[in-house]
Write a protein that holds these residues in place. Structure first.
Motif, mmCIF file in Angstrom:
data_model
loop_
_atom_site.group_PDB
_atom_site.id
_atom_site.type_symbol
_atom_site.label_atom_id
_atom_site.label_comp_id
_atom_site.label_asym_id
_atom_site.label_seq_id
_atom_site.Cartn_x
_atom_site.Cartn_y
_atom_site.Cartn_z
ATOM 1 N N MET A 130 0.838 -1.193 0.000
ATOM 2 C CA MET A 130 0.000 0.000 0.000
ATOM 3 C C MET A 130 0.883 1.257 0.000
ATOM 4 S SD MET A 130 -3.077 -1.176 2.580
ATOM 5 C CE MET A 130 -4.100 0.218 2.151
ATOM 6 N N VAL A 131 0.367 2.288 -0.608
ATOM 7 C CA VAL A 131 1.154 3.488 -0.890
ATOM 8 C C VAL A 131 0.923 4.546 0.180
ATOM 9 C CG1 VAL A 131 1.552 5.345 -2.552
ATOM 10 C CG2 VAL A 131 1.098 3.021 -3.359
ATOM 11 N N SER A 132 1.994 5.242 0.545
ATOM 12 C CA SER A 132 1.927 6.414 1.431
ATOM 13 C C SER A 132 2.774 7.520 0.826
ATOM 14 C CB SER A 132 2.439 6.088 2.836
ATOM 15 O OG SER A 132 1.604 5.155 3.479
ATOM 16 N N ASN A 133 2.437 8.737 1.182
ATOM 17 C CA ASN A 133 3.217 9.906 0.769
ATOM 18 C C ASN A 133 3.848 10.552 1.993
ATOM 19 O OD1 ASN A 133 2.523 9.713 -1.989
ATOM 20 N ND2 ASN A 133 0.591 10.759 -1.613
ATOM 21 N N ILE A 134 5.045 11.066 1.827
ATOM 22 C CA ILE A 134 5.682 11.876 2.863
ATOM 23 C C ILE A 134 5.497 13.336 2.465
ATOM 24 C CG2 ILE A 134 7.837 12.486 4.002
ATOM 25 C CD1 ILE A 134 8.764 9.644 3.653
ATOM 26 N N VAL A 135 4.758 14.066 3.283
ATOM 27 C CA VAL A 135 4.445 15.465 3.001
ATOM 28 C C VAL A 135 5.028 16.314 4.122
ATOM 29 C CG1 VAL A 135 2.630 17.152 2.558
ATOM 30 C CG2 VAL A 135 2.317 14.766 1.837
ATOM 31 N N ASN A 136 5.804 17.321 3.747
ATOM 32 C CA ASN A 136 6.392 18.250 4.718
ATOM 33 C C ASN A 136 5.496 19.487 4.796
ATOM 34 O OD1 ASN A 136 8.866 16.654 5.112
ATOM 35 N ND2 ASN A 136 9.305 17.246 3.007
ATOM 36 N N TYR A 137 4.651 19.548 5.810
ATOM 37 C CA TYR A 137 3.718 20.662 5.974
ATOM 38 C C TYR A 137 4.441 21.846 6.608
ATOM 39 C CZ TYR A 137 -0.113 17.475 4.900
ATOM 40 O OH TYR A 137 -0.956 16.595 4.273
ATOM 41 N N PHE A 138 4.185 23.012 6.033
ATOM 42 C CA PHE A 138 4.795 24.246 6.537
ATOM 43 C C PHE A 138 3.706 25.292 6.728
ATOM 44 C CE2 PHE A 138 6.411 28.524 5.501
ATOM 45 C CZ PHE A 138 7.329 28.676 6.539
ATOM 46 N N ARG A 139 3.680 25.915 7.890
ATOM 47 C CA ARG A 139 2.709 26.972 8.190
ATOM 48 C C ARG A 139 3.404 28.323 8.024
ATOM 49 N NH1 ARG A 139 -2.658 26.854 8.864
ATOM 50 N NH2 ARG A 139 -2.547 25.171 10.421
ATOM 51 N N GLY A 140 3.025 29.058 6.995
ATOM 52 C CA GLY A 140 3.644 30.358 6.785
ATOM 53 C C GLY A 140 3.549 30.797 5.340
ATOM 54 N N ASP A 141 4.340 31.813 4.997
ATOM 55 C CA ASP A 141 4.321 32.400 3.661
ATOM 56 C C ASP A 141 5.080 31.515 2.678
ATOM 57 O OD1 ASP A 141 5.836 34.627 1.670
ATOM 58 O OD2 ASP A 141 3.697 34.940 2.048
ATOM 59 N N LEU A 142 4.598 31.492 1.436
ATOM 60 C CA LEU A 142 5.214 30.659 0.414
ATOM 61 C C LEU A 142 6.659 31.057 0.152
ATOM 62 C CD1 LEU A 142 4.768 28.410 -1.685
ATOM 63 C CD2 LEU A 142 4.020 30.179 -3.281
ATOM 64 N N HIS A 143 7.006 32.344 0.320
ATOM 65 C CA HIS A 143 8.360 32.809 0.048
ATOM 66 C C HIS A 143 9.384 32.250 1.032
ATOM 67 C CE1 HIS A 143 7.409 35.844 -3.081
ATOM 68 N NE2 HIS A 143 6.230 35.859 -2.468
ATOM 69 N N SER A 144 8.938 31.764 2.187
ATOM 70 C CA SER A 144 9.875 31.268 3.190
ATOM 71 C C SER A 144 9.710 29.771 3.453
ATOM 72 C CB SER A 144 9.686 32.033 4.507
ATOM 73 O OG SER A 144 8.345 31.942 4.962
ATOM 74 N N CYS A 145 8.953 29.080 2.602
ATOM 75 C CA CYS A 145 8.718 27.657 2.852
ATOM 76 C C CYS A 145 9.972 26.859 2.497
ATOM 77 C CB CYS A 145 7.515 27.155 2.061
ATOM 78 S SG CYS A 145 7.812 26.927 0.306
ATOM 79 N N PRO A 146 10.189 25.717 3.147
ATOM 80 C CA PRO A 146 11.370 24.899 2.856
ATOM 81 C C PRO A 146 11.224 24.187 1.514
ATOM 82 C CG PRO A 146 9.963 23.776 4.430
ATOM 83 C CD PRO A 146 9.353 25.129 4.212
ATOM 84 N N ILE A 147 12.320 23.595 1.083
ATOM 85 C CA ILE A 147 12.360 22.888 -0.201
ATOM 86 C C ILE A 147 12.515 21.404 0.083
ATOM 87 C CG2 ILE A 147 13.587 22.669 -2.397
ATOM 88 C CD1 ILE A 147 14.607 25.542 -1.886
ATOM 89 N N SER A 148 11.680 20.588 -0.546
ATOM 90 C CA SER A 148 11.743 19.144 -0.379
ATOM 91 C C SER A 148 12.380 18.503 -1.598
ATOM 92 C CB SER A 148 10.334 18.574 -0.173
ATOM 93 O OG SER A 148 9.763 19.072 1.017
ATOM 94 N N ALA A 149 12.985 17.336 -1.357
ATOM 95 C CA ALA A 149 13.749 16.683 -2.414
ATOM 96 C C ALA A 149 12.877 16.257 -3.587
ATOM 97 C CB ALA A 149 14.477 15.464 -1.842
ATOM 98 N N ARG A 150 11.607 15.978 -3.342
ATOM 99 C CA ARG A 150 10.742 15.483 -4.405
ATOM 100 C C ARG A 150 9.704 16.495 -4.857
ATOM 101 N NH1 ARG A 150 12.073 10.325 -5.283
ATOM 102 N NH2 ARG A 150 13.189 9.253 -3.621
ATOM 103 N N GLY A 151 9.917 17.759 -4.558
ATOM 104 C CA GLY A 151 9.090 18.805 -5.148
ATOM 105 C C GLY A 151 8.024 19.331 -4.211
ATOM 106 N N GLY A 152 6.878 19.682 -4.794
ATOM 107 C CA GLY A 152 5.812 20.312 -4.033
ATOM 108 C C GLY A 152 5.927 21.825 -4.095
ATOM 109 N N ASP A 153 5.382 22.512 -3.095
ATOM 110 C CA ASP A 153 5.467 23.976 -3.051
ATOM 111 C C ASP A 153 6.921 24.418 -2.869
ATOM 112 O OD1 ASP A 153 2.752 24.099 -3.307
ATOM 113 O OD2 ASP A 153 2.375 24.181 -1.148
ATOM 114 N N ARG A 154 7.284 25.503 -3.577
ATOM 115 C CA ARG A 154 8.644 26.038 -3.491
ATOM 116 C C ARG A 154 8.580 27.550 -3.475
ATOM 117 N NH1 ARG A 154 8.587 22.496 -7.528
ATOM 118 N NH2 ARG A 154 8.651 24.131 -9.111
ATOM 119 N N PRO A 155 9.573 28.207 -2.851
ATOM 120 C CA PRO A 155 9.638 29.667 -2.933
ATOM 121 C C PRO A 155 9.796 30.103 -4.387
ATOM 122 C CG PRO A 155 11.088 28.840 -1.217
ATOM 123 C CD PRO A 155 10.613 27.654 -1.979
#
Length: 616
Positions: free
Chosen positions: A43-68
């Protein structure tokens, strides 16, 4: 970590020893002893790095998602367009094969150079920017709901394991350099690995067989380096309901699931000499640990098969196929059913065979416990009165014949009542144990949690006490709070007892109690000393208030119990605010506990607790 689940076609691709070059291996350690839901293999799971704040200061994950935005040019996980042939029309013209070969070679060279350039830019980007090694980034706005029951603080980043069964926080740790991963094939038994490598099977040492027995077949194991990424999984928060025992949902699932399993076994034996199977094989072998009857199994068999004159079954001519049968239920429902079956077995192991059956059984058990508690309290009051009367006679020097008989009767009655009270207390203790075991059954915890936090019910959860997997207020108890008594219910309180609704603004403030006073009160309520020691100040205040409220609701409040009842003090909005504060406090404790690299046996006290300890 598989890059694409669509490429998985064989079970061997799920083995940790068969990884593609672009795939990595991570290790997850669950902190719960009994999670309400557990995924099955594949069965499949996703690892999601949730960040509370402005998009300009969000962290960067190795597999993409939201980015500054300013870092999106060479961002990790950015999908690059494939470079194809720039001008397909260039091949239309004279049939000059040498010119065509030259142009194709030039195109391939430019494509290779572009890939090398992107690889270099990616390496420079990873070197210059801090990147979360796993998962994708999800940026949450100030008012966006988070994935957990507690909310993330502004600027906080929290990795999570997300799937259709549950969501759970992840806390990364550094694995020990001495750790390694050993994989044993299914057929392995009685063998001990000695050496091994990443690519080759290890040598093995065989355990000597018993005298007269043949030695087992040699089995080989695989020894690999331990994964570089290690996560501790926090408390799982369910998204899938576990079916109630004897519910319509359970019967509907079992109907489809049983038919699928029987058809699967029949297809497996198709073409063998004994293609047909007997009902006894299905009941005693396939469904040995279930309470399914032969009539129930025959009803499922009639849907997919037909019976011959030897009472053996085979697939019917209009059999619809495994794919059609399997589409009638989901993998998540299979996991929920397995959780249900495991919980039923645990209840049976402690002697609860029938009381867990039904959807409303927990409410009935609570009513029974409430009645028994009232009965024990009444018996104790009567016994106290009898002992007081007996003491009046024992203090007299000279008694006449009638007083002596009455005194002897009081002695006999007190002895009888003491035995009855002790018996009633034992029965109440058993009833409370049954209530606790049924309360933490997965069909109750998952449904209560989903109702309150996923579907917006007005009810609240207890959060602490029974159901807390940590046992020390570092996890959430997903048990619904009992409905608070209405204002008129306090009119049944004994004479002289203060009514809860009149307590607002009095001097009986729970915050003024010292730690040792709260400890003594909780002991008088029957709480174990070990459990009391694990409660911090505000948890003790909450437990005293809850105990006092329940006693007042039963009409048994007197003295301190009535003085500290607070059932009608807070409005609904105020209760929700206090509830949210407790959610955040428990979340902070869980995060601190699961991110710690050392175990601190000394309890950390709040400032007000330290003052109390110094003044003892």
């Amino acid at each position: 970590v598989k890059t694409s689940a669509e490429n998985i076609t064989k079970e061997s691709q799920l083995l940790p020893t068969h990884l593609e070059p672009e795939e990595t291996l991570i290790a997850l350690e669950y902190s719960e002893e009994r999670p309400p839901l557990i995924q099955n293999r594949g069965m499949v799971s996703n690892i999601v790095n949730y960040f509370r704040g402005d998009l300009h200061s969000c962290p960067i994950s190795a597999r993409g998602g939201d980015r500054p935005p300013q870092k999106a040019t060479f961002g990790v996980g950015k999908v690059e367009e494939e470079e194809g042939i720039a001008d397909p029309d260039a091949f239309l013209g004279p049939e000059d094969h040498d010119e065509i070969r030259r142009r194709v070679a030039a195109q391939q060279e430019r494509k290779r150079e572009a890939e090398e350039r992107r690889a270099k830019e990616r390496a420079e980007f990873l070197r210059d920017n801090e990147v979360i090694p796993e998962g994708v980034t999800k940026c949450l706005g100030r008012s966006d709901p988070g994935p957990f029951v507690a909310e993330l603080e502004p600027g906080e980043t929290q990795p999570a394991l997300v799937n259709n069964l549950f969501v759970a926080p992840l806390f990364q740790h550094e694995p020990s350099p001495n750790d390694f991963l050993l994989t044993v094939p299914k057929q392995g038994s009685g063998l001990v690995a000695t050496e091994g490598s990443f690519d080759e099977f290890a040598n093995t040492t065989q355990v000597p067989p018993p005298e007269g027995k043949r030695p087992p077949e040699p089995v080989r194991v695989v020894v690999q380096p331990f994964p570089k990424t290690l996560y501790t999984v926090g408390q799982t928060e369910p998204k899938q309901r576990v079916m109630y025992p004897n519910s319509k949902e359970l019967r509907d699932f079992q109907s489809s699931f049983i038919a699928f399993q029987i058809a699967k076994e029949m297809e497996r034996t198709r073409g063998d000499d004994e293609e047909e199977i007997e009902i006894n094989f299905i009941k005693d072998i396939m469904f040995k640990n279930t309470n399914l009857t032969a009539q129930q199994l025959k009803a499922r068999l009639k849907e997919i098969g037909e019976m011959n004159h030897d009472n053996r079954w085979s697939l019917s001519a209009d059999y619809e196929g495994l794919d059609s049968l399997g589409s009638k239920f989901t993998p998540e429902e299979v996991c929920a059913h397995e959780s249900h079956q495991a919980a039923v077995r645990r209840l049976q192991d402690v002697g609860i065979f029938e009381l867990h059956q039904g959807k409303d059984v927990l409410q009935n058990v609570r009513v029974t416990v409430k009645f028994m508690s009232t009965n024990v309290a009444a018996m104790e009051r009567r016994l106290k009165e009898l002992k007081r009367r007996k003491e009046r006679f024992s203090g007299s020097i000279a008694l006449d014949e009638r007083a002596k008989k009455l005194y002897a009767l009081y002695i006999k009655t007190c002895d009888y009542m003491e035995a009855e009270v002790a018996k009633a207390k034992r029965e109440l203790k058993v009833a409370r144990f049954i209530q606790e075991e049924i309360s933490i059954a997965p069909w109750n915890t998952t449904n209560d949690m989903i109702d309150v936090h996923r579907e917006g019910s007005k009810n609240l959860l207890t959060l602490t006490g029974i159901g807390d997997p940590s046992g020390r207020s570092e996890g959430f108890a997903f048990i619904r709070e009992l409905e608070r008594p209405k204002r008129e219910a306090s009119a049944n309180a004994p004479d002289g007892a203060d009514k809860p609704e009149k307590l607002t603004g009095t001097g009986k403030d729970l915050r003024a109690l010292t730690m040792w006073k709260m400890e003594a009160m909780l002991r008088s309520y029957g709480m174990a000393q070990e459990d009391i020691d694990n409660l911090k100040r505000w948890d003790r205040v909450y437990m005293i208030r809850e105990f006092s409220n329940r006693v007042a609701a039963d009409g048994l409040a007197s003295g301190e119990q009535a003085q500290f009842a607070r059932s009608d003090k807070l409005k609904a909005s105020e209760r929700r605010e206090v509830y949210n504060e407790r959610l955040q406090e428990i979340w902070r404790r869980q995060r601190d506990a699961l991110t710690a690299t050392t175990i601190d046996e000394d309890k950390e006290l709040l400032p007000e607790e330290e003052d109390v300890e110094e003044n003892r």
